[in-house]
Design an enzyme around this catalytic site. Sequence first.
Site, mmCIF file in Angstrom:
data_model
loop_
_atom_site.group_PDB
_atom_site.id
_atom_site.type_symbol
_atom_site.label_atom_id
_atom_site.label_comp_id
_atom_site.label_asym_id
_atom_site.label_seq_id
_atom_site.Cartn_x
_atom_site.Cartn_y
_atom_site.Cartn_z
ATOM 1 N N SER A 136 -43.333 -17.692 6.810
ATOM 2 C CA SER A 136 -42.327 -16.463 6.465
ATOM 3 C C SER A 136 -42.085 -15.556 7.318
ATOM 4 C CB SER A 136 -42.537 -16.304 5.493
ATOM 5 O OG SER A 136 -40.979 -15.319 4.055
ATOM 6 N N LYS A 162 -39.954 -20.527 7.521
ATOM 7 C CA LYS A 162 -39.131 -20.351 6.579
ATOM 8 C C LYS A 162 -38.447 -19.035 7.162
ATOM 9 C CE LYS A 162 -40.553 -17.924 2.639
ATOM 10 N NZ LYS A 162 -40.870 -17.834 0.777
ATOM 11 N N LYS A 164 -36.586 -16.344 6.490
ATOM 12 C CA LYS A 164 -35.571 -14.766 4.947
ATOM 13 C C LYS A 164 -34.494 -14.732 5.562
ATOM 14 C CE LYS A 164 -39.495 -13.497 3.016
ATOM 15 N NZ LYS A 164 -39.799 -13.657 1.146
ATOM 16 N N ASP A 189 -35.256 -18.725 2.443
ATOM 17 C CA ASP A 189 -35.590 -17.559 0.966
ATOM 18 C C ASP A 189 -34.513 -15.974 1.625
ATOM 19 O OD1 ASP A 189 -37.173 -16.129 -0.889
ATOM 20 O OD2 ASP A 189 -38.636 -16.172 -0.028
ATOM 21 N N GLU A 214 -34.387 -21.073 -1.124
ATOM 22 C CA GLU A 214 -35.733 -20.494 -1.824
ATOM 23 C C GLU A 214 -34.508 -19.001 -2.551
ATOM 24 O OE1 GLU A 214 -38.946 -19.193 -0.685
ATOM 25 O OE2 GLU A 214 -39.818 -18.077 -2.684
ATOM 26 N N ASP A 239 -38.514 -19.098 -7.038
ATOM 27 C CA ASP A 239 -39.552 -17.922 -7.296
ATOM 28 C C ASP A 239 -39.797 -17.221 -7.906
ATOM 29 O OD1 ASP A 239 -41.367 -16.351 -6.119
ATOM 30 O OD2 ASP A 239 -41.088 -15.852 -4.280
ATOM 31 N N LYS A 263 -46.659 -18.083 -7.540
ATOM 32 C CA LYS A 263 -47.891 -17.280 -6.510
ATOM 33 C C LYS A 263 -48.355 -16.502 -8.098
ATOM 34 C CE LYS A 263 -44.427 -15.666 -3.942
ATOM 35 N NZ LYS A 263 -43.019 -14.732 -3.220
ATOM 36 N N GLY A 291 -46.545 -16.021 -0.700
ATOM 37 C CA GLY A 291 -47.379 -15.089 0.093
ATOM 38 C C GLY A 291 -46.506 -13.434 -0.558
HETATM 39 MG MG LIG Z 1 -39.699 -16.012 -2.097
#
Ligand SMILES: [Mg+2]
Length: 376
Positions: A136, A162, A164, A189, A214, A239, A263, A291
Amino acid sequence: MLNIDAIHMREINMPLAHPFETSFGVTTGRRILLIELESESLTAWGECVAGEHPYFSDETIDTAWLMIENELGPSLLDANVERGGSCPDIFRQVRGHRMAKAALENAVWDLEAQVENVPLAELLGGIRTVIPCGVSIGIQPSPAQLMKKIATELAAGYQRIKLKCKPGWDIKIFEAVRNRWPDITLSCDANSAYRMKDLDHIASWDQFNLLMIEQPLWYDDFYFHSMLQKRLTTDICLDESIRNRRDALAAIDMESCRIINIKVGRVGGFSEAIAVHNAAEERGIPVWCGGMLETGIGRSHNIALSSLPNFSLPGDVSASSRYWAEDIIEPAVTVSDKGEIVVPTAVGRGFEVQRDRIEALTVRRQTLHAKAHVTV
Ligand SMILES: [Mg+2]
């Protein structure tokens, strides 16, 4: 029966190797609550993933500390603990506070694995010998720095990148990345940074062939995500919205998502994480492990969880060195050049805790003792 003699709570402060920026803001270090269970000659560990601020979830390290000290810890010490799976019942009376519950429950599973003399992964129902890893990548100061970072992670072997994202750091970034790497497995995400007015905007991301988008909308929403999913070819992954098995079932039935990020802290511990995994598996929905900037203790628990069969997409479980100059476990978690982590086959979590280092990082501690066992 697991006899828990004491619960040692401690807060450690660890500086991150690199600042991590999401749509919430920038994180430069972590205040982390660790749990150590003492049981006869054994010690087992748990990590609370709640952050310093209530931005990802409504819990913080301080609320978790309070709940464990005043409610959850005493309940655990008073209970007949058969196994890790006993914890949801023991904690049932307390609503919410799932990250606090998970810190204790996961430590109990860690203990149970040692008592049963099996690897934690096996105790959880894991079957994988290696787990596929993605990374990420936080929002960077500039697109050039992002490109450099992606190149480094791809060279290290990570199987999925991934990004952000947030308004202003999305289309232009996806375009730049796709121009340079048309074929890599790429996802994004948003951590709930978008609203319904952005639906057309998000629908245009279909052109980037993302593995998933996400949590684009509200952190507690299923309905509006289902409206967005109807407009998208790209799969939505939830998530923040998924707190338990019922949420997973609702989201799947409403078609709010086609992928779930699990998670273990967010859902309240290994028992519920396994329940979400199983519910998704029965309905053909793949899951992966998210994570929370964990130390090696939480990371080793994530590795064990990721060995379950339906964790079929690369997770955000990556090498210790991406986050920490020096981890608190030995050996540190490493990733092969194929982008895989080997699931330990040793008894328990499979990584030794570096107690000296933890002592040096500790800024607060508290011990809860079991009442003397009375023989009648
Ligand atoms: Mg997330």
